[in-house]
Design an enzyme around this catalytic site. Structure first.
Site, PDB file in Angstrom:
ATOM      1  N   CYS A   1       0.785  -1.211   0.028  1.00 42.69           N
ATOM      2  CA  CYS A   1      -0.071  -0.066  -0.046  1.00 42.69           C
ATOM      3  C   CYS A   1       0.937   1.360   0.128  1.00 42.69           C
ATOM      4  O   CYS A   1       1.575   1.358  -1.122  1.00 42.69           O
ATOM      5  CB  CYS A   1      -1.027  -0.013   1.200  1.00 42.69           C
ATOM      6  SG  CYS A   1      -2.406   0.878   0.499  1.00 42.69           S
TER       7      CYS A   1
ATOM      8  N   HIS B   1      -3.739  -4.880   0.337  1.00 42.67           N
ATOM      9  CA  HIS B   1      -3.186  -5.553   1.577  1.00 42.67           C
ATOM     10  C   HIS B   1      -3.037  -7.146   1.496  1.00 42.67           C
ATOM     11  O   HIS B   1      -4.098  -7.745   2.131  1.00 42.67           O
ATOM     12  CB  HIS B   1      -4.052  -4.900   2.737  1.00 42.67           C
ATOM     13  CG  HIS B   1      -3.660  -3.424   3.048  1.00 42.67           C
ATOM     14  ND1 HIS B   1      -2.806  -3.177   4.044  1.00 42.67           N
ATOM     15  CD2 HIS B   1      -4.295  -2.592   2.363  1.00 42.67           C
ATOM     16  CE1 HIS B   1      -2.827  -1.847   3.878  1.00 42.67           C
ATOM     17  NE2 HIS B   1      -3.668  -1.380   3.228  1.00 42.67           N
TER      18      HIS B   1
ATOM     19  N   GLU C   1      -1.621  -9.051   3.193  1.00 43.14           N
ATOM     20  CA  GLU C   1      -1.526  -9.741   4.582  1.00 43.14           C
ATOM     21  C   GLU C   1      -2.689 -10.145   5.338  1.00 43.14           C
ATOM     22  O   GLU C   1      -2.869 -11.036   6.053  1.00 43.14           O
ATOM     23  CB  GLU C   1      -0.653  -8.926   5.398  1.00 43.14           C
ATOM     24  CG  GLU C   1      -1.399  -7.581   5.915  1.00 43.14           C
ATOM     25  CD  GLU C   1      -1.528  -6.313   5.066  1.00 43.14           C
ATOM     26  OE1 GLU C   1      -1.096  -6.645   3.722  1.00 43.14           O
ATOM     27  OE2 GLU C   1      -1.577  -5.129   5.402  1.00 43.14           O
TER      28      GLU C   1
HETATM   29  N1  GLN Z   1      -1.854   6.708   2.858  1.00 40.77           N
HETATM   30  C1  GLN Z   1      -2.054   5.906   1.739  1.00 40.77           C
HETATM   31  C2  GLN Z   1      -3.624   6.041   0.842  1.00 40.77           C
HETATM   32  O1  GLN Z   1      -4.663   6.048   1.674  1.00 40.77           O
HETATM   33  C3  GLN Z   1      -1.695   4.408   1.707  1.00 40.77           C
HETATM   34  C4  GLN Z   1      -2.941   3.789   2.713  1.00 40.77           C
HETATM   35  C5  GLN Z   1      -2.168   2.502   3.189  1.00 40.77           C
HETATM   36  O2  GLN Z   1      -1.042   2.121   3.349  1.00 40.77           O
HETATM   37  N2  GLN Z   1      -3.089   1.536   3.669  1.00 40.77           N
HETATM   38  O3  GLN Z   1      -3.783   5.613  -0.416  1.00 40.77           O
END
Ligand code: GLN
Length: 549
Positions: free
Chosen positions: A382, A508, A510
């Site tokens: 992310c 994500h 994970e």
């Molecule tokens: N802050 C970033 C976004 O909103 C990444 C979010 C995250 O790592 N879950 O796109």
């Protein structure tokens, strides 16, 4: 008709109710029952999505886009089945529903009160999954500790349900602490007696008492607890500290927790527990053949729970590789151009963690650069993926001001930008791109090798994205967008074919790793780290080529 098990906690928080609930669920599942777990949390936030990780650890996300408590991650990792929106309910959510109904006039002029309106809504939600017809057993974990003011309506709802249901359809398991006083060399039962009394005062009597303890409980002590707490001695279960949370189901099996539950719920004809896969995993976990060191670059590293699912994914992937994965936390705020080599040179792989906001991002970018230039296996999740894109924009494409508009609103090279559908959103709760989305993988890429298929689904939680305006520039410069959302064209995976293992994912992964299904990127990342370690050791000492570290 589903049967219901409620798990309460006494004496103190952090006793591991989630793990005990998940372990019991695992055992019942292993005996052929269809089981699910849900968590009811007494705080006022509508969900944990708006909570700082320092407050509440990681926010777990379900396929259907619920931002939930991290215990749901344990439930999924143990049971290998997905949870959903219905699986995590807070006081805030209950009140929101009741107040909305009141505004609609649904209560027909009645005074709306905690009993019956709030408790009725709690009960309705407690029974919801049971009514789906998909489960034999619903385990409900009550967050908080018995005696807390805010958990009273939940305990009251359990009391009413126990009263309404046939005795064999509902039971309460109470998790408590038996502290060991080293000066007196004694285990103390008094806090447990008090917490059971407190629960009884609220009208609920536990059927089973699970005792967290650092020392074994002898039979006299078990009898004493049973007598004072008014349960049978075989309903006092010892839960010793375990070296891994994944040992707990087997410890509970030894203690007969599942049998006492099955007896109480009058479930007959259950099978012997089928735990072959679970035990094979534990064997691999206990006796690794090699070891790798992975650097986890994040800004919430002071709190282990902030990256819970990532750490557990490494446990699953490590076992799959018969390799111990040592995760070293590196605070992104401490990384600079000057110290990056010193900080990262002993690593076999680098994972740049998810995150929000400006703090620590420059350290993350510096770490990515080090991994890219030194062929160190890299995995960005992310925000970690976004940092990899920014680093490439700055140091390969030569745009020194490349950035995300999350960090610098008016940068001339917004290589990461706010998604269109996010631009008019101002409310924070439940408004990110959340939950499972499909992703189509380009054939012949690293992602394709990893997943072994071109169609995948992974869970998301973000507002920003790769800015497709720059996609050809990046492709020309050697960064491959190897996975895209088929409908919107959003870039979900980037990789560098010239690097031995460099992958960044907008989602994500994970959140989908389980004991029985370790997440493939983690599995391949650990494999790449093993190869990196072997090569490095071979260079350091050719005679040790085959020796394990
Ligand atoms: N802050 C970033 C976004 O909103 C990444 C979010 C995250 O790592 N879950 O796109």
């Amino acid at each position: 008709m589903a049967k219901y098990i409620f798990v309460t906690g006494g004496v103190t928080s952090s006793l591991g109710k989630g793990i005990i609930a998940a372990s019991l669920a695992k055992l019942l599942q292993a005996r052929g029952l269809k089981v699910t777990i849900q968590k009811f949390d007494p705080y006022i936030n509508v969900d944990p999505g708006t909570l700082n990780p320092y407050e509440h650890g990681e926010c777990f996300v379900t396929d259907d886009g619920a931002e939930t408590d991290l215990d749901l991650g344990h439930y999924e990792r143990f049971l290998n089945t997905p949870t959903s929106q219905a699986s995590n309910v807070t006081t805030g959510r209950i009140y929101q529903t009741v107040i909305n109904k009141e505004r609609e006039g649904a209560y027909l002029g009645k005074t709306v009160q905690v009993i019956p309106h709030i408790t009725d809504e709690i009960k309705r939600r407690m029974l919801l999954l049971g009514k789906s017809g998909k489960f034999d057993i619903i385990i409900t974990e009550l967050g908080g500790t018995v005696g807390d003011i805010e958990s009273l309506p939940f305990v009251e709802a359990v009391r009413q349900l126990q009263w309404e249901m046939p005795e064999e359809d509902c039971m309460v398991v109470h998790l408590t602490l038996i502290p060991y006083l080293s000066a007196a060399k004694e285990l103390k039962t008094k806090p447990t007696q008090h917490s059971v009394r407190l629960l009884s005062q609220e009208g609920v009597h536990p059927d089973v008492i699970v005792c967290r303890t650092e020392q074994p409980l002898n039979s006299d002590l078990k009898k004493k607890i049973a007598l004072f707490c008014n349960v049978k001695p075989d309903a006092v279960i010892e839960a010793m500290d375990a070296s891994s949370i994944y040992e707990v189901p087997l410890l509970m099996l030894q203690e007969g927790l599942d049998i006492i539950v099955l007896k109480k719920l009058q479930i007959n004809g259950y099978a012997a527990p089928e735990l072959t896969k679970w035990k094979a995993f534990l064997d691999k976990l206990k006796y690794p053949k090699t070891k790798v060191t992975i650097g986890l670059i994040g800004k919430y590293i002071e709190l282990q729970d902030a990256y819970k699912s990532i750490l557990e994914s490494f446990v699953h992937a490590g076992a799959m590789n018969e390799c111990k994965v040592k995760v070293i936390d590196v605070h992104s705020e401490t990384i600079t151009e000057d110290n990056v080599a010193e900080k990262l040179s002993k690593l076999d792989g680098l994972l740049v963690a998810p995150g929000f906001g400006n703090r620590g991002v420059e350290g993350k970018i510096t770490a990515v650069k080090y991994a890219r230039e030194n062929n160190l296996p890299f995995f960005g999740i992310c925000l970690g993926m976004q940092m990899a894109v920014i680093e490439y924009g700055r140091n390969v494409l030569g745009w020194a001001d490349a950035n995300s508009t999350e960090m610098v609103k008016d940068t001339a090279h917004p290589v990461i930008d706010l998604m269109d559908e996010q631009k008019d959103i101002t409310a924070k709760g439940g408004t990110m791109r959340l939950g499972a989305y499909p992703c189509t993988i380009k054939e012949g890429t690293l992602a394709h090798t990893i997943y072994g298929t071109t169609e995948i689904s992974e869970r998301h939680r973000h507002r920003w994205e790769f800015n497709n305006k720059y996609i050809t520039d990046f492709e020309k410069a050697g960064m491959v967008p190897s996975g895209k959302n088929p409908a919107s064209g959003l870039v979900e995976i980037v990789e560098l074919p010239k690097h031995p293992f460099f992958i960044g994912v907008q989602y994500h992964p994970e959140l989908k790793s389980t004991v029985e299904n370790p997440q493939p990127i983690f599995v391949h990342f650990v494999k790449a780290a093993k190869a990196f370690a072997e090569k490095r050791d071979a260079v350091k000492n050719p005679l040790l080529q085959s020796e394990m570290i």
